[in-house]
Design a protein around this motif. Structure first.
Motif, PDB file in Angstrom:
ATOM      1  N   ALA A   3       0.850  -1.193   0.000  1.00 10.40           N
ATOM      2  CA  ALA A   3       0.000   0.000   0.000  1.00 10.40           C
ATOM      3  C   ALA A   3       0.882   1.237   0.000  1.00 10.40           C
ATOM      4  O   ALA A   3       1.308   1.703   1.049  1.00 10.40           O
ATOM      5  CB  ALA A   3      -0.923  -0.014   1.210  1.00 10.40           C
ATOM      6  N   TYR A  35      -6.344  -0.532   1.625  1.00 11.60           N
ATOM      7  CA  TYR A  35      -5.567   0.656   1.991  1.00 11.60           C
ATOM      8  C   TYR A  35      -5.288   0.671   3.479  1.00 11.60           C
ATOM      9  O   TYR A  35      -5.905  -0.060   4.260  1.00 11.60           O
ATOM     10  CB  TYR A  35      -6.285   1.942   1.580  1.00 11.60           C
ATOM     11  CG  TYR A  35      -7.592   2.212   2.283  1.00 11.60           C
ATOM     12  CD1 TYR A  35      -7.616   2.932   3.477  1.00 11.60           C
ATOM     13  CD2 TYR A  35      -8.809   1.767   1.759  1.00 11.60           C
ATOM     14  CE1 TYR A  35      -8.823   3.196   4.124  1.00 11.60           C
ATOM     15  CE2 TYR A  35      -9.998   2.026   2.392  1.00 11.60           C
ATOM     16  CZ  TYR A  35      -9.998   2.736   3.577  1.00 11.60           C
ATOM     17  OH  TYR A  35     -11.188   2.991   4.226  1.00 11.60           O
ATOM     18  N   LYS A  37      -4.480   3.617   6.731  1.00 10.27           N
ATOM     19  CA  LYS A  37      -4.598   5.028   7.104  1.00 10.27           C
ATOM     20  C   LYS A  37      -3.766   5.239   8.357  1.00 10.27           C
ATOM     21  O   LYS A  37      -3.973   4.573   9.373  1.00 10.27           O
ATOM     22  CB  LYS A  37      -6.052   5.393   7.370  1.00 10.27           C
ATOM     23  CG  LYS A  37      -6.245   6.843   7.760  1.00 10.27           C
ATOM     24  CD  LYS A  37      -7.707   7.159   8.021  1.00 10.27           C
ATOM     25  CE  LYS A  37      -7.865   8.591   8.468  1.00 10.27           C
ATOM     26  NZ  LYS A  37      -9.247   8.877   8.854  1.00 10.27           N
ATOM     27  N   TYR A  42      -3.694   8.378   3.788  1.00 11.64           N
ATOM     28  CA  TYR A  42      -4.054   7.099   3.196  1.00 11.64           C
ATOM     29  C   TYR A  42      -2.959   6.632   2.247  1.00 11.64           C
ATOM     30  O   TYR A  42      -2.355   7.430   1.544  1.00 11.64           O
ATOM     31  CB  TYR A  42      -5.346   7.228   2.379  1.00 11.64           C
ATOM     32  CG  TYR A  42      -6.578   7.467   3.202  1.00 11.64           C
ATOM     33  CD1 TYR A  42      -7.359   6.404   3.635  1.00 11.64           C
ATOM     34  CD2 TYR A  42      -6.987   8.754   3.520  1.00 11.64           C
ATOM     35  CE1 TYR A  42      -8.509   6.620   4.377  1.00 11.64           C
ATOM     36  CE2 TYR A  42      -8.132   8.977   4.264  1.00 11.64           C
ATOM     37  CZ  TYR A  42      -8.888   7.913   4.688  1.00 11.64           C
ATOM     38  OH  TYR A  42     -10.017   8.124   5.418  1.00 11.64           O
ATOM     39  N   ARG A  43      -2.776   5.298   2.214  1.00 10.67           N
ATOM     40  CA  ARG A  43      -1.910   4.659   1.225  1.00 10.67           C
ATOM     41  C   ARG A  43      -2.680   3.467   0.666  1.00 10.67           C
ATOM     42  O   ARG A  43      -3.205   2.657   1.426  1.00 10.67           O
ATOM     43  CB  ARG A  43      -0.587   4.198   1.829  1.00 10.67           C
ATOM     44  CG  ARG A  43       0.324   5.337   2.230  1.00 10.67           C
ATOM     45  CD  ARG A  43       0.819   6.089   0.982  1.00 10.67           C
ATOM     46  NE  ARG A  43       1.742   7.148   1.320  1.00 10.67           N
ATOM     47  CZ  ARG A  43       1.441   8.434   1.307  1.00 10.67           C
ATOM     48  NH1 ARG A  43       0.219   8.821   1.007  1.00 10.67           N
ATOM     49  NH2 ARG A  43       2.334   9.335   1.600  1.00 10.67           N
ATOM     50  N   PHE A  44      -2.731   3.382  -0.659  1.00  9.97           N
ATOM     51  CA  PHE A  44      -3.582   2.418  -1.340  1.00  9.97           C
ATOM     52  C   PHE A  44      -2.758   1.379  -2.096  1.00  9.97           C
ATOM     53  O   PHE A  44      -1.698   1.684  -2.626  1.00  9.97           O
ATOM     54  CB  PHE A  44      -4.488   3.142  -2.341  1.00  9.97           C
ATOM     55  CG  PHE A  44      -5.367   4.165  -1.704  1.00  9.97           C
ATOM     56  CD1 PHE A  44      -6.630   3.823  -1.247  1.00  9.97           C
ATOM     57  CD2 PHE A  44      -4.935   5.474  -1.542  1.00  9.97           C
ATOM     58  CE1 PHE A  44      -7.452   4.763  -0.635  1.00  9.97           C
ATOM     59  CE2 PHE A  44      -5.747   6.417  -0.940  1.00  9.97           C
ATOM     60  CZ  PHE A  44      -6.999   6.065  -0.486  1.00  9.97           C
ATOM     61  N   ASP A  45      -3.300   0.172  -2.169  1.00  8.83           N
ATOM     62  CA  ASP A  45      -2.731  -0.883  -3.002  1.00  8.83           C
ATOM     63  C   ASP A  45      -3.588  -0.957  -4.264  1.00  8.83           C
ATOM     64  O   ASP A  45      -4.688  -1.507  -4.246  1.00  8.83           O
ATOM     65  CB  ASP A  45      -2.744  -2.217  -2.254  1.00  8.83           C
ATOM     66  CG  ASP A  45      -2.036  -3.314  -3.013  1.00  8.83           C
ATOM     67  OD1 ASP A  45      -2.144  -3.334  -4.259  1.00  8.83           O
ATOM     68  OD2 ASP A  45      -1.402  -4.153  -2.368  1.00  8.83           O
TER      69      ASP A  45
END
Length: 66
Positions: A3, A35, A37, A42-45
């Motif tokens: 992510a 994701y 948080k 936020y960090r997303f895959d």
């Protein structure tokens, strides 16, 4: 899970605005398990999100251009 994409990366990936990407997260369209948080960031895959939102992509018959 890798992510590491930002909300801007998510928006660009799906060709939507950042505010729409935030709405997708808020409304649960982007699944919680795709994701992380941390302190409001936020960090997303994106690979997981693709699989969640486009589950039949590889199975679908896409007609060739005429």
């Amino acid at each position: 899970m890798a992510a590491n994409a930002t909300i801007r990366d998510l928006a660009a990936h799906f060709n939507i605005s950042v505010s729409t990407a935030r709405k997708w997260v808020r409304d649960g369209i982007v699944p919680d398990d795709t994701y992380i948080k941390v302190h409001g960031t936020y960090r997303f895959d994106l690979d997981l999100i693709d699989r969640a939102l486009l589950p039949n992509t590889q199975e679908r018959d896409i007609p060739a251009a005429i």
